[in-house]
Enzyme design. Structure first.
Site, PDB file in Angstrom:
ATOM      1  N   ASP A  11       0.880  -1.177   0.000  1.00 21.99           N
ATOM      2  CA  ASP A  11       0.000   0.000   0.000  1.00 21.99           C
ATOM      3  C   ASP A  11       0.917   1.226   0.000  1.00 21.99           C
ATOM      4  OD1 ASP A  11       0.976   0.128   2.589  1.00 21.99           O
ATOM      5  OD2 ASP A  11      -0.988   0.285   3.551  1.00 21.99           O
ATOM      6  N   CYS A  68       3.143  -3.359   4.062  1.00 24.73           N
ATOM      7  CA  CYS A  68       2.280  -2.233   4.455  1.00 24.73           C
ATOM      8  C   CYS A  68       2.907  -1.623   5.706  1.00 24.73           C
ATOM      9  CB  CYS A  68       0.825  -2.646   4.636  1.00 24.73           C
ATOM     10  SG  CYS A  68       0.447  -3.791   5.967  1.00 24.73           S
ATOM     11  N   GLY A  69       2.187  -0.787   6.413  1.00 26.28           N
ATOM     12  CA  GLY A  69       2.777  -0.129   7.572  1.00 26.28           C
ATOM     13  C   GLY A  69       3.247  -1.115   8.626  1.00 26.28           C
ATOM     14  N   THR A  70       2.361  -2.039   8.965  1.00 26.90           N
ATOM     15  CA  THR A  70       2.671  -3.021  10.012  1.00 26.90           C
ATOM     16  C   THR A  70       2.857  -4.443   9.476  1.00 26.90           C
ATOM     17  OG1 THR A  70       0.306  -3.405  10.267  1.00 26.90           O
ATOM     18  CG2 THR A  70       1.320  -1.795  11.767  1.00 26.90           C
ATOM     19  N   GLY A  71       2.364  -4.699   8.290  1.00 27.93           N
ATOM     20  CA  GLY A  71       2.336  -6.075   7.758  1.00 27.93           C
ATOM     21  C   GLY A  71       1.094  -6.820   8.224  1.00 27.93           C
ATOM     22  N   GLY A  73      -2.457  -5.777   8.323  1.00 24.77           N
ATOM     23  CA  GLY A  73      -3.681  -5.709   7.513  1.00 24.77           C
ATOM     24  C   GLY A  73      -3.589  -6.588   6.281  1.00 24.77           C
ATOM     25  N   HIS A 101       8.046 -24.367   9.807  1.00 27.79           N
ATOM     26  CA  HIS A 101       6.896 -24.959  10.497  1.00 27.79           C
ATOM     27  C   HIS A 101       5.570 -24.735   9.773  1.00 27.79           C
ATOM     28  CE1 HIS A 101       8.856 -25.147  14.775  1.00 27.79           C
ATOM     29  NE2 HIS A 101       9.616 -25.662  13.833  1.00 27.79           N
ATOM     30  N   ARG A 136       5.339 -33.988  11.974  1.00 24.73           N
ATOM     31  CA  ARG A 136       4.359 -33.209  12.740  1.00 24.73           C
ATOM     32  C   ARG A 136       4.023 -31.879  12.061  1.00 24.73           C
ATOM     33  NH1 ARG A 136       9.124 -32.318  15.291  1.00 24.73           N
ATOM     34  NH2 ARG A 136       9.529 -30.261  16.188  1.00 24.73           N
ATOM     35  N   HIS A 137       5.010 -31.270  11.400  1.00 27.74           N
ATOM     36  CA  HIS A 137       4.746 -29.996  10.722  1.00 27.74           C
ATOM     37  C   HIS A 137       3.919 -30.222   9.458  1.00 27.74           C
ATOM     38  CE1 HIS A 137       7.102 -28.024  13.644  1.00 27.74           C
ATOM     39  NE2 HIS A 137       8.209 -28.659  13.318  1.00 27.74           N
TER      40      HIS A 137
HETATM   41  C1  RB5 Z   1      -1.864   2.570   6.715  1.00 27.70           C
HETATM   42  O1  RB5 Z   1      -1.906   3.715   7.513  1.00 27.70           O
HETATM   43  C2  RB5 Z   1      -1.760   1.326   7.584  1.00 27.70           C
HETATM   44  O2  RB5 Z   1      -2.926   1.157   8.303  1.00 27.70           O
HETATM   45  C3  RB5 Z   1      -1.459   0.112   6.733  1.00 27.70           C
HETATM   46  O3  RB5 Z   1      -0.294   0.334   6.001  1.00 27.70           O
HETATM   47  C4  RB5 Z   1      -1.229  -1.175   7.483  1.00 27.70           C
HETATM   48  O4  RB5 Z   1      -0.330  -1.000   8.520  1.00 27.70           O
HETATM   49  C5  RB5 Z   1      -2.431  -1.899   7.883  1.00 27.70           C
HETATM   50  O5  RB5 Z   1      -2.399  -2.940   8.512  1.00 27.70           O
END
Ligand code: RB5
Length: 153
Positions: A11, A68-71, A73, A101, A136-137
């Site tokens: 994104d 994305c910002g956090t990975g 979403g 795993h 197991r995996h």
């Molecule tokens: C965008 O602001 C942020 O919400 C998106 O990049 C992501 O981190 C969502 O999980």
């Protein structure tokens, strides 16, 4: 030899890191297929790219990377697609274990969390690690695949 294709997308928040990882893939002998986005000048909602990349990976039975910002979403979205095991990896250990795993086929990176060199190290380990041969995996991933048969399309 034919290069392995890695589907990649982001994104707006992941755009810059996605470009770096794309270049890194090229240097590392892979062919990156970029499904967008192409700028960070406006908001690009992560579900749109995540679903594109996830569907490509599932169809090709290949691998992909989402940024994305956090990975987070993008992992949520990608895991809605049958056949996708998207994992948000935030260090080398989680990259390693997600392959060994969980047989992860979609790596999700957080551009607002990881430094560029950390993201590259995670990517390298994730790409170079094979799924475990341990029973197991394999049994557990098979259980996931069984559950997917009941997923809504
Ligand atoms: C965008 O602001 C942020 O919400 C998106 O990049 C992501 O981190 C969502 O999980």
């Amino acid at each position: 030899m034919k290069k392995e294709v890695i589907f990649i997308g982001s994104d707006h928040a992941g755009f810059r890191l996605k470009e770096k990882i794309k270049a890194f893939l090229g240097k590392s002998g892979y062919r990156a297929e970029d499904l967008g986005v192409d700028d960070d000048k406006k908001y690009h909602d992560y579900p749109k790219t995540a679903i594109k990349v996830a569907k490509k990976v599932a169809k090709a039975k290949g691998k992909g990377i989402l940024v994305c910002g956090t990975g987070l979403g993008e992992a949520i979205v990608a895991n809605k697609v049958r056949g996708i095991r998207a994992t948000n990896c935030f260090n080398e250990y989680t990259a390693l274990k997600s392959r060994e795993h969980n047989d992860s086929n979609l790596l999700c990176l957080g551009a607002r969390i990881l430094k560029e060199n950390e993201a590259k190290k995670i990517t390298k380990i994730w790409l170079e690690t094979n799924f475990s041969k341990e029973e197991r995996h394999r049994r557990r991933v098979k259980q996931i695949k069984e559950m997917e048969k009941n997923m809504c399309r």
